[in-house]
Design an enzyme around this catalytic site. Structure first.
Site, PDB file in Angstrom:
ATOM      1  N   HIS A  26      -0.024   8.950 -42.604  1.00 47.66           N
ATOM      2  CA  HIS A  26       1.068   7.928 -43.505  1.00 47.66           C
ATOM      3  C   HIS A  26       0.403   7.711 -44.300  1.00 47.66           C
ATOM      4  CE1 HIS A  26       0.060   4.478 -41.025  1.00 47.66           C
ATOM      5  NE2 HIS A  26      -0.484   4.973 -39.829  1.00 47.66           N
ATOM      6  N   GLU A  39      -6.699   5.641 -29.198  1.00 46.06           N
ATOM      7  CA  GLU A  39      -7.154   7.870 -30.048  1.00 46.06           C
ATOM      8  C   GLU A  39      -6.478   7.332 -31.510  1.00 46.06           C
ATOM      9  OE1 GLU A  39      -3.548   8.086 -27.341  1.00 46.06           O
ATOM     10  OE2 GLU A  39      -1.799   8.288 -28.786  1.00 46.06           O
TER      11      GLU A  39
END
Lengths: 288, 361
Positions: free
Chosen positions: A247, A213
């Site tokens: 991130h 994913e």
């Protein structure tokens, strides 16, 4: 099968909690059906001496190992104590920890996974459904009725999506060797690459499905690391950019982590990627 | 959860990282109260959580005579769609050089990744693409409580040694605040020493409780309501409402809608234990969005009781049609209950999604 077999003795931590108790029942039902050992001990601090669904409960993993023979632990304790529980299992000498618990602070996971590595203990998860080798052993919460024994390995970051694709494989007559849910957290113990290495040494496994994913690049790193035939499905093509899991690691690699670039990189490596879950069986069939 | 610049700077200061002298104001009227404490020249920075804030006009130079007027202008603005509610007023630094330092959770190494570059003040993503060798990196296991000297030498290269303690303290911030990212860009040197001219700190949502943060500001109202029920919810722009169990399966449902040229209105993952009550709340939450014309429910689980889910859908009592794909125990009974109320239950996610896309066309 990889990571465990019928002979594997399992300890469940958080055994007296609702989830722990419920899944001990299901795991041991499966163990009885296939002639395996299943859960041999439960651990809940302060509840030692009790029994839950016929399984003795101990105050600590070390206590349980004095009386029971086990090499793996499944972690069901709440998130705030789960990192500690993983380290306890590794410190007691177990070689495998399956961490089901969701919402563990990522720093706790990082520390526990590093600590486990120092103790030669592999961690599957956290935030995962565990693993299932049909006909052999179940270490986690996967429903068993959708699976069938065979020679396709499955590695997935998801839970229910794994069940969906396993169901499709089973319906297409493609049984599974071992199904491993590696977890949906940003930092996990066993990655696609680690599990693929195990599958390479497993005679039963002939091809592997990678279910990935959005976020990170573990899928590509795994596919690059192996000689086994692999096919993939990546969820999240329609995930909106502003909601992407962001991130610094993903930012630095430039565009890393979104589904389309992940799929493009896999295809560039020659990995067939299904555009729908229902396409997975036909892609796998071409590989074997 | 992302902290605003001034909140991040307060945390940095607590951990010994030098920050510019600054004051926060929440309205133009508050300016006069602090103007006596300000130097003659200063910077006014809108406290909004968006990238490219400077380019969007959110950072302005000012002096004591023009300060209040500029504050009024800033408070009247929206920066990339976000209204300005707070302004940080800071002394202007005499900058000698701009550097960049960050520490982030790195999935691949399962460790913290420290980045440092002598070309600070630029967009790090662009720099990584165009000149990756300009960025020095080091991985550190979180079991270590300090950055070891060899690692610091590798990171700093020929950069001034006075930056070492700043990066060491940034690691302390990272560890003590459950950070996903702690970043200083730019990290500047001045005749008075180094300063964090800007500050970014993202706290792990799973650690907000032990960090003493009670509410995650990053969520919209509907997302917050969803969170109260234990759902993951993201609002999207289409007309097909989506309810699934598990993030992967729900994402795959959205992808399938796109594959069949439909548009999803939302992403809602009910999580584990899809019982009657949870399903009812989920259906009501999705149906409350006026753009939702049809809802597709895709639930797959070994232990999900289909009759409970069916009762949950019925008891939500909504106007939009609901198309259901359910796999679990008591499937037949669930189907009977739904059929009795005119709802459709299909036996694959593919069939359910296609029916939903057709329903809105």
């Amino acid at each position: 099968m990889i990571y465990g077999d019928k002979q594997t003795g399992i300890i469940v931590t958080g055994a007296t909690g609702k989830q722990g108790a419920f899944h001990i029942t299901l795991i041991n039902e499966y163990a009885r059906a296939v002639g395996g050992r299943g859960v041999v001990a439960g651990v809940s601090p302060g509840k030692g001496g009790q029994e839950i669904i016929g399984v003795p409960v101990y105050n600590s993993i070390r206590d349980s190992l004095r009386e029971q023979d086990a090499s793996a632990a499944i972690i069901f304790v709440p998130a705030s104590a789960a990192g500690d529980s993983i380290m306890e299992a590794a410190s007691a000498g177990l070689s495998l920890v399956v961490a089901i618990t969701e919402h563990i602070p990522v720093h706790d996971s990082m520390k526990a996974i590093s600590f486990a590595k120092l103790n030669d203990c592999s961690v599957i998860g956290p935030n995962c459904p565990g693993l299932l080798s049909p006909g052999e052993v179940k270490m986690g919460i996967m429903p068993v009725h959708l699976s069938s024994r065979g020679n396709i390995g499955v590695i997935s970051r998801s839970g229910t999506l794994t069940y969906e694709i396993v169901d499709q494989l089973t319906r297409a007559g493609l049984g599974q060797s071992t199904i491993v849910g590696i977890g949906g957290d940003p930092v996990i113990g066993q990655t696609f690459a680690d599990v693929l290495k195990k599958f390479e040494e497993d005679e039963q496994t002939r091809a592997v499905v990678l279910i990935g994913e959005v976020g990170g690049s573990l899928e590509e790193e795994g596919a690059r690391s192996t000689d086994l035939p692999v096919a993939a499905y990546i969820a999240g093509v329609s995930a909106p950019p502003e909601k992407r899991m962001g991130h610094a690691g993903a930012i630095i690699e430039g565009g890393e982590g979104d589904a389309r670039s992940k799929i493009a990189r896999l295809k560039a490596m020659g990995v067939p990627v299904a555009s729908r879950p229902s396409e997975v069986p036909s892609l796998i069939r071409k590989l074997i | 959860m992302k902290l605003l610049e001034y909140e991040a700077k307060a945390v940095f200061k607590e951990h010994g990282i030098p920050i510019p002298l600054g004051h926060i104001i929440k309205s133009p009227e508050e300016f006069s109260g602090i103007s006596g404490k300000l130097p003659s020249d200063f910077v006014m920075k809108a406290q909004v959580d968006v990238g490219g804030r400077g380019k969007a006009g959110g950072i302005l130079m000012a002096d004591r005579t023009k300060g209040e007027k500029i504050a009024r202008e800033l408070f009247a603005k929206t920066i990339r769609g976000i209204p300005v509610r707070e302004i940080l007023i800071e002394e202007r630094l005499e900058i000698v050089h701009e550097y960049y330092a960050s520490i982030a959770v790195d999935r691949s190494s399962k460790q913290a990744l420290i980045l440092f570059t002598e070309s600070g003040g630029v967009d790090i993503e662009t720099l990584a693409r165009e000149n990756p060798d300009a960025i020095r990196r080091a991985s550190i296991p979180l079991l270590m409580n300090r950055i070891p000297p060899f690692m610091m030498r590798t990171l700093l290269g020929s950069a001034p040694k006075e930056l070492g303690p700043v990066i060491q303290n940034l690691y302390r911030v990272f560890l003590s605040r459950d950070a996903l990212l702690a970043e200083i860009n730019p990290l500047v040197t001045t005749p008075d020493g180094p300063f964090a001219a800007d500050a970014k700190l993202i706290i792990d949502d799973n650690a907000l409780g032990r960090q003493g943060i009670t509410q995650n500001r990053d969520l919209t109202d509907r997302e917050r309501e969803a969170e109260r029920h234990g759902f993951s919810y993201v609002e999207l722009s289409g007309s097909i409402g989506v309810i699934g169990n598990g993030a992967g399966l729900t994402m795959a449902t959205l992808d399938l809608i796109e594959y069949y040229h439909g548009k999803a209105a939302n992403f809602l993952d009910v999580g584990g234990g899809a019982d009657q009550e949870r399903v009812m709340h989920a259906v009501r939450l999705v149906a409350a969005d006026p753009s939702v014309k049809v809802i597709v429910v895709n639930l797959l689980g070994g232990i999900t009781r289909c009759d409970d889910v069916a009762r949950g859908i019925i008891s939500a009592d909504i106007n939009q049609p609901v198309i259901v794909r359910l796999a679990g125990t008591n499937e037949d009974e669930g189907q009977k209950i739904l059929a009795g109320h005119g709802y459709r239950m299909l036996d694959s996610m593919e069939a359910a999604v296609r029916a939903a896309v057709e329903a809105v066309q």
